[in-house]
Design an enzyme around this catalytic site. Structure first.
Site, short mmCIF file in Angstrom:
data_model
loop_
_atom_site.label_atom_id
_atom_site.label_comp_id
_atom_site.label_asym_id
_atom_site.label_seq_id
_atom_site.Cartn_x
_atom_site.Cartn_y
_atom_site.Cartn_z
N ASP A 1 -62.06 24.07 -9.25
CA ASP A 1 -63.24 23.24 -9.50
C ASP A 1 -63.09 21.87 -8.83
O ASP A 1 -64.06 21.31 -8.30
CB ASP A 1 -63.46 23.03 -11.00
CG ASP A 1 -64.07 24.25 -11.69
OD1 ASP A 1 -64.71 25.06 -10.99
OD2 ASP A 1 -63.91 24.38 -12.91
N GLY B 1 -66.77 17.37 -20.99
CA GLY B 1 -66.15 18.69 -21.09
C GLY B 1 -65.12 18.94 -20.01
O GLY B 1 -64.64 18.02 -19.33
N ASN C 1 -59.64 27.54 -14.05
CA ASN C 1 -60.80 28.38 -13.76
C ASN C 1 -60.44 29.56 -12.87
O ASN C 1 -61.29 30.36 -12.52
CB ASN C 1 -61.93 27.56 -13.09
CG ASN C 1 -61.65 27.28 -11.63
OD1 ASN C 1 -60.52 26.94 -11.26
ND2 ASN C 1 -62.67 27.43 -10.79
N LEU D 1 -73.18 33.63 -10.75
CA LEU D 1 -73.38 33.94 -9.34
C LEU D 1 -72.06 34.26 -8.64
O LEU D 1 -72.06 34.54 -7.44
CB LEU D 1 -74.06 32.76 -8.64
CG LEU D 1 -75.49 32.46 -9.10
CD1 LEU D 1 -76.01 31.19 -8.42
CD2 LEU D 1 -76.41 33.63 -8.80
N LYS E 1 -61.78 28.21 -20.09
CA LYS E 1 -60.92 27.45 -19.19
C LYS E 1 -59.74 26.80 -19.89
O LYS E 1 -58.72 26.51 -19.26
CB LYS E 1 -61.74 26.41 -18.43
CG LYS E 1 -62.76 27.01 -17.48
CD LYS E 1 -63.53 25.93 -16.73
CE LYS E 1 -64.58 26.53 -15.82
NZ LYS E 1 -65.31 25.51 -15.03
N THR F 1 -65.14 31.05 -16.63
CA THR F 1 -66.15 30.06 -16.96
C THR F 1 -65.91 29.59 -18.39
O THR F 1 -65.00 30.05 -19.07
CB THR F 1 -67.57 30.64 -16.82
OG1 THR F 1 -67.75 31.66 -17.81
CG2 THR F 1 -67.78 31.24 -15.44
N GLY G 1 -70.98 13.31 -19.28
CA GLY G 1 -70.42 14.43 -20.02
C GLY G 1 -68.92 14.30 -20.20
O GLY G 1 -68.26 13.51 -19.52
#
Length: 281
Positions: free
Chosen positions: A110, A136, A91, A20, A70, A66, A134
């Site tokens: 981010d 990542g 990013n 997007l 990164k 993305t 998570g």
């Protein structure tokens, strides 16, 4: 062919068709009257990234990145801003100067996006305890965001402790001290936290959503936004908790990219409107 006055920027990733970012950046350019600016989505793999970066021409002003790029981009840059260096994820690439003096600068927006999105949900409440789902690159940015909000010892729940080394090293660089446990502990741990951030891929938290029981006391930010709402977001609010959609992080990190690339304050209202219209289709 583009004229010499055209300024170019793009989001890179693989896959990238779902991004997007073009919607947000193009809306910003239109609102700012930057008719000579162009923003595209370009499918670039990790293997192809070095050649793409090396081939950036004079028209280029910046890149959004993305996953999985990164970390891949780090050795390709001339300078990495301190926050991005500590987090270990870039990013945003700013193309500064021209010709032999051109410099590629890596930044991380981010963290900014996470902080602002969480503040929208917190509405002034302090953050004492937090849970991150998570391990990542987004989890690393989340640790930095939580530290900015005052929480330096969050609980991090991961699928595999053996694959969490990069996040542990990132935490050490930041000076934060997260506690790592298995994702199996999530249903019990998340409902009592002041903040919960899921950095898991789309649908990866669906089982957790089904297992939730009891009224959550804190704010959830699920960085996934497809479907909208996610199963975790929907279940959280159904149980009476406060949830912030992942699109809020998206728009705020993009707004910071617009500011860095154009040197102009981002037109957040126009970007919000464009995003809402796109997600409503």
């Amino acid at each position: 062919m583009d004229g010499p006055a055209v300024r170019r920027a793009a989001v890179l990733g693989h896959p990238i068709a779902h991004s997007l970012s073009p919607t947000l950046h193009r809306a910003a350019y239109a609102a700012l009257g930057l008719d000579d600016w162009r923003y595209d989505a370009v499918d670039v793999t990790e293997d192809a990234l070095p050649a793409f970066v090396a081939g950036l021409g004079e028209q280029w002003t910046g890149l959004s990145l993305t996953m999985p790029l990164k970390q891949t981009v780090l050795p390709l840059l001339d300078h990495v801003e301190p926050l991005a260096q500590v987090v270990g994820a870039v990013n945003t690439v700013l193309v500064q100067g021209a010709g032999a003096a051109r410099t590629l600068v890596g930044a991380n927006t981010d963290v900014h996006g996470l902080v602002v999105a969480l503040r929208e949900g917190l509405a002034g409440r302090p953050v004492g305890t937090a849970v991150v789902l998570g391990a990542g690159a987004t989890a690393s940015s989340t640790l930095a965001a939580l530290a900015e909000l005052g929480c330096t010892a969050p609980l991090v729940l991961v699928r595999s402790l053996a694959r969490s080394g990069a996040l542990m090293r990132s935490a050490h660089r930041m000076g934060v001290e997260p506690v790592f446990r298995s994702l199996e502990d999530a249903p019990r741990a998340v409902v009592a936290a002041d903040v919960v951030v899921s950095t898991l891929p789309p649908h990866a938290a669906d089982d957790l959503a089904a297992a939730l029981d009891g009224r959550p006391t804190g704010v959830l930010l699920d960085v996934a936004y497809d479907p909208r709402p996610t199963a975790l977001h929907a279940r959280w609010t159904e149980l009476g908790g406060t949830a912030v959609g992942g699109e809020r992080m998206l728009v705020h990190q993009a707004a910071e990219q617009v500011r860095l690339m154009t040197g102009r304050p981002a037109p957040l209202a126009a970007m919000d409107a464009a995003l809402e219209a796109c997600l409503a289709d």
